[in-house]
Write a protein that holds these residues in place. Sequence first.
Motif, PDB file in Angstrom:
ATOM      1  N   MET A   1     -40.497  22.274  20.292  1.00 33.79           N
ATOM      2  CA  MET A   1     -41.055  23.361  21.096  1.00 33.79           C
ATOM      3  C   MET A   1     -40.026  23.907  22.081  1.00 33.79           C
ATOM      4  N   SER A   2     -39.081  23.038  22.532  1.00 26.94           N
ATOM      5  CA  SER A   2     -38.171  23.436  23.603  1.00 26.94           C
ATOM      6  C   SER A   2     -37.255  24.580  23.200  1.00 26.94           C
ATOM      7  N   ASP A   3     -36.997  24.740  21.899  1.00 26.21           N
ATOM      8  CA  ASP A   3     -36.078  25.797  21.505  1.00 26.21           C
ATOM      9  C   ASP A   3     -36.810  27.065  21.079  1.00 26.21           C
ATOM     10  N   GLY A   4     -38.104  27.139  21.359  1.00 21.51           N
ATOM     11  CA  GLY A   4     -38.870  28.347  21.093  1.00 21.51           C
ATOM     12  C   GLY A   4     -39.135  29.106  22.378  1.00 21.51           C
ATOM     13  N   LEU A   5     -40.289  29.743  22.445  1.00 19.55           N
ATOM     14  CA  LEU A   5     -40.686  30.532  23.613  1.00 19.55           C
ATOM     15  C   LEU A   5     -41.933  29.917  24.229  1.00 19.55           C
ATOM     16  N   VAL A   6     -41.883  29.652  25.515  1.00 20.08           N
ATOM     17  CA  VAL A   6     -43.006  29.046  26.232  1.00 20.08           C
ATOM     18  C   VAL A   6     -43.371  29.927  27.419  1.00 20.08           C
ATOM     19  N   VAL A   7     -44.632  30.328  27.476  1.00 21.30           N
ATOM     20  CA  VAL A   7     -45.170  31.079  28.605  1.00 21.30           C
ATOM     21  C   VAL A   7     -46.366  30.288  29.138  1.00 21.30           C
ATOM     22  N   GLU A   8     -46.330  29.918  30.413  1.00 21.96           N
ATOM     23  CA  GLU A   8     -47.394  29.096  30.973  1.00 21.96           C
ATOM     24  C   GLU A   8     -47.873  29.666  32.307  1.00 21.96           C
ATOM     25  N   ASN A   9     -49.175  29.933  32.383  1.00 20.68           N
ATOM     26  CA  ASN A   9     -49.839  30.292  33.649  1.00 20.68           C
ATOM     27  C   ASN A   9     -49.151  31.443  34.376  1.00 20.68           C
ATOM     28  N   VAL A  10     -48.779  32.478  33.624  1.00 20.77           N
ATOM     29  CA  VAL A  10     -48.052  33.612  34.203  1.00 20.77           C
ATOM     30  C   VAL A  10     -49.016  34.703  34.638  1.00 20.77           C
ATOM     31  N   SER A  11     -48.879  35.130  35.889  1.00 22.07           N
ATOM     32  CA  SER A  11     -49.667  36.240  36.433  1.00 22.07           C
ATOM     33  C   SER A  11     -48.718  37.243  37.073  1.00 22.07           C
ATOM     34  N   PHE A  12     -49.165  38.496  37.143  1.00 23.71           N
ATOM     35  CA  PHE A  12     -48.341  39.533  37.755  1.00 23.71           C
ATOM     36  C   PHE A  12     -49.231  40.682  38.200  1.00 23.71           C
ATOM     37  N   SER A  13     -48.919  41.247  39.366  1.00 19.96           N
ATOM     38  CA  SER A  13     -49.687  42.367  39.899  1.00 19.96           C
ATOM     39  C   SER A  13     -48.765  43.491  40.322  1.00 19.96           C
ATOM     40  N   TYR A  14     -49.258  44.722  40.155  1.00 21.08           N
ATOM     41  CA  TYR A  14     -48.633  45.901  40.744  1.00 21.08           C
ATOM     42  C   TYR A  14     -49.461  46.254  41.969  1.00 21.08           C
ATOM     43  N   GLY A  15     -49.043  45.755  43.119  1.00 18.77           N
ATOM     44  CA  GLY A  15     -49.868  45.966  44.303  1.00 18.77           C
ATOM     45  C   GLY A  15     -51.218  45.284  44.143  1.00 18.77           C
ATOM     46  N   SER A  16     -52.287  46.070  44.226  1.00 20.81           N
ATOM     47  CA  SER A  16     -53.638  45.509  44.106  1.00 20.81           C
ATOM     48  C   SER A  16     -54.118  45.430  42.662  1.00 20.81           C
ATOM     49  N   ARG A  17     -53.349  45.980  41.735  1.00 19.32           N
ATOM     50  CA  ARG A  17     -53.772  45.974  40.327  1.00 19.32           C
ATOM     51  C   ARG A  17     -53.203  44.777  39.587  1.00 19.32           C
ATOM     52  N   GLN A  18     -54.094  43.955  39.064  1.00 19.76           N
ATOM     53  CA  GLN A  18     -53.696  42.764  38.315  1.00 19.76           C
ATOM     54  C   GLN A  18     -53.330  43.163  36.892  1.00 19.76           C
ATOM     55  N   ALA A  19     -52.057  42.995  36.527  1.00 19.19           N
ATOM     56  CA  ALA A  19     -51.600  43.371  35.188  1.00 19.19           C
ATOM     57  C   ALA A  19     -51.674  42.207  34.210  1.00 19.19           C
ATOM     58  N   LEU A  20     -51.379  40.997  34.692  1.00 15.57           N
ATOM     59  CA  LEU A  20     -51.466  39.787  33.877  1.00 15.57           C
ATOM     60  C   LEU A  20     -52.167  38.706  34.682  1.00 15.57           C
ATOM     61  N   SER A  21     -53.032  37.959  34.019  1.00 11.96           N
ATOM     62  CA  SER A  21     -53.803  36.932  34.712  1.00 11.96           C
ATOM     63  C   SER A  21     -53.748  35.623  33.943  1.00 11.96           C
ATOM     64  N   ASP A  22     -52.954  34.679  34.441  1.00 13.06           N
ATOM     65  CA  ASP A  22     -52.882  33.321  33.897  1.00 13.06           C
ATOM     66  C   ASP A  22     -52.601  33.332  32.389  1.00 13.06           C
ATOM     67  N   VAL A  23     -51.593  34.075  31.986  1.00 10.14           N
ATOM     68  CA  VAL A  23     -51.241  34.204  30.575  1.00 10.14           C
ATOM     69  C   VAL A  23     -50.404  33.005  30.138  1.00 10.14           C
ATOM     70  N   GLY A  24     -50.753  32.448  28.987  1.00  9.29           N
ATOM     71  CA  GLY A  24     -49.992  31.323  28.464  1.00  9.29           C
ATOM     72  C   GLY A  24     -50.076  31.232  26.950  1.00  9.29           C
ATOM     73  N   PHE A  25     -48.942  30.956  26.304  1.00  5.52           N
ATOM     74  CA  PHE A  25     -48.885  30.694  24.870  1.00  5.52           C
ATOM     75  C   PHE A  25     -47.509  30.135  24.532  1.00  5.52           C
ATOM     76  N   HIS A  26     -47.410  29.465  23.381  1.00  6.29           N
ATOM     77  CA  HIS A  26     -46.144  28.916  22.899  1.00  6.29           C
ATOM     78  C   HIS A  26     -45.845  29.511  21.528  1.00  6.29           C
ATOM     79  N   VAL A  27     -44.583  29.819  21.276  1.00  7.83           N
ATOM     80  CA  VAL A  27     -44.145  30.257  19.948  1.00  7.83           C
ATOM     81  C   VAL A  27     -43.054  29.290  19.495  1.00  7.83           C
ATOM     82  N   GLU A  28     -43.312  28.564  18.412  1.00  4.61           N
ATOM     83  CA  GLU A  28     -42.355  27.596  17.909  1.00  4.61           C
ATOM     84  C   GLU A  28     -41.148  28.293  17.300  1.00  4.61           C
TER      85      GLU A  28
END
Length: 241
Positions: A1-28
């Motif tokens: 798994m370490s040599d793939g793509l790992v996204v864990e618990n990622v959130s992001f906002s533009y000011g008050s607008r939530q664009a991503l909320s607790d996004v997570g997935f793995h790509v082997e």
Amino acid sequence: MSDGLVVENVSFSYGSRQALSDVGFHVERGRFCALLGPNGAGKSTLFGLLTGLFTTPSGTIRIAGHDMRRTPRSALAALGVVFQQPAVDLHLSVERNLRYYAALHGIAGREANQRIAEALERLGMAERAGEKVSALNGGHRRRMEIARALLHGPAILLLDEPTVGLDAATRQSITNHIHALATEQGLTVLWATHLVDEVRDDDRLVVLHRGAVRADGEAGAVRGERTIGDAFLSLTEGPMS
């Protein structure tokens, strides 16, 4: 798994607008993963985080084993990226565009010549090396951008809506080629799209809607007895593009 793509618990906002909320997935490693979502789902924001255009105050992104926050240079060096909007010099030839990009990665001389020739050959673009980019059609420009993204030998290839505006035959050809890179060369691929016909049953599938992951698994399992289109419609509760 370490040599793939790992996204864990990622959130992001533009000011008050939530664009991503607790996004997570793995790509082997060596998997083709379709990131499927309607326009405005948060796909481009996620790509901005993966490519270092934005930083997130929460969560973890690991690219080929490199933590994006701790070792961003190593993480970015392992990436090849094809953005939704073309980023090429229309006045230069295909080869000159690629040579300029190779130089940015410290690749020159014989090595640059070899890598450029191999990349263009893989994409069926060898005979167009001397043509100005302005003379190419949309499909050939996309092929050139993919060739460029592969020049430095990345472990992971990110493509953000790479077939938008292309005809059906060209879309299928490019999709087939990227699948082959994953299968034959072990390239990890994250392919962001809103087009359900670009997803195959044996692809890894992540459905993103309103900034959250709605489904994550093998596409055939996610769709079940439904078509991919019907499953996508059900998961996103809105019309398909």
